[in-house]
Design an enzyme around this catalytic site. Structure first.
Site, PDB file in Angstrom:
ATOM      1  CE1 TYR A  63      -2.509   2.866   1.916  1.00 45.55           C
ATOM      2  CE2 TYR A  63      -4.158   1.548   0.626  1.00 45.55           C
ATOM      3  CZ  TYR A  63      -3.370   3.381   1.439  1.00 45.55           C
ATOM      4  OH  TYR A  63      -4.397   4.744   1.006  1.00 45.55           O
ATOM      5  CD1 TRP A  64       1.857   1.136  -4.078  1.00 44.30           C
ATOM      6  CD2 TRP A  64       1.368   3.349  -4.308  1.00 44.30           C
ATOM      7  NE1 TRP A  64       1.583   1.100  -5.184  1.00 44.30           N
ATOM      8  CE2 TRP A  64       1.003   3.316  -5.571  1.00 44.30           C
ATOM      9  CE3 TRP A  64       1.279   5.108  -4.944  1.00 44.30           C
ATOM     10  CZ2 TRP A  64       0.683   2.683  -6.372  1.00 44.30           C
ATOM     11  CZ3 TRP A  64       1.096   4.807  -5.664  1.00 44.30           C
ATOM     12  CH2 TRP A  64       1.057   4.279  -7.232  1.00 44.30           C
ATOM     13  CG  HIS A  65      -0.039   7.063   1.522  1.00 44.86           C
ATOM     14  ND1 HIS A  65      -1.698   6.820   2.176  1.00 44.86           N
ATOM     15  CD2 HIS A  65       0.534   6.486   2.330  1.00 44.86           C
ATOM     16  CE1 HIS A  65      -1.049   6.242   3.085  1.00 44.86           C
ATOM     17  NE2 HIS A  65       0.162   6.193   3.264  1.00 44.86           N
ATOM     18  N   PRO A  66      -0.367   7.675  -3.629  1.00 51.40           N
ATOM     19  CG  PRO A  66      -2.025   7.505  -4.917  1.00 51.40           C
ATOM     20  CD  PRO A  66      -1.698   7.058  -3.801  1.00 51.40           C
TER      21      PRO A  66
END
Length: 129
Positions: A63-66
């Site tokens: 999970y990452w935050h663009p």
């Protein structure tokens, strides 16, 4: 430090995920109904907690935050996607509350900025501003 078993961790995740899903899914569906189609991942038939857990275990992902994908600005700015309260211009009930509204990449992880932005937008929503 207490030792937690995998089943303890999973039970906590299930409880939190189920709470979030029961609160947010109806809101998201109502606000985005005309913009998105049928649920495809994990699928329309997967709704029971056991089925969701099985899906999550079978399909691990990161999970990452663009960031920087939704410019913040006034309605008159043709490049702006959201206002200063996170509401998407022209889409009632739709808000962006993560790193997508950040104009530049931070020099560190985006996890905490995502939390702070989300909390700030949630505060706007809860206060009615």
């Amino acid at each position: 430090m207490s030792e937690r078993s995998r089943s303890d961790d999973l039970a906590g995740e299930q409880e939190g995920g189920a709470s979030w899903a029961s609160m947010m899914w109806p809101i998201a569906c109502r606000a985005l109904r005309e913009l998105v189609g049928a649920k495809i991942h994990p699928g329309p038939g997967v709704g029971a907690l056991d089925a969701l857990v099985a899906h999550a275990e079978a399909n691990p992902d990161n999970y990452w935050h663009p960031f920087g994908t939704c410019k913040m600005g006034p309605v008159g700015d043709p490049a702006a996607v959201v206002g200063n309260d996170g509401q998407v211009h022209g889409v009632e009930g739709c808000y962006v509350g993560d790193c997508a509204i950040m104009p530049v990449i931070p020099r560190a992880t985006t996890a905490m900025p995502a939390v702070v932005i989300g909390e700030r937008i949630a505060g706007f929503l809860l206060s009615g501003k």
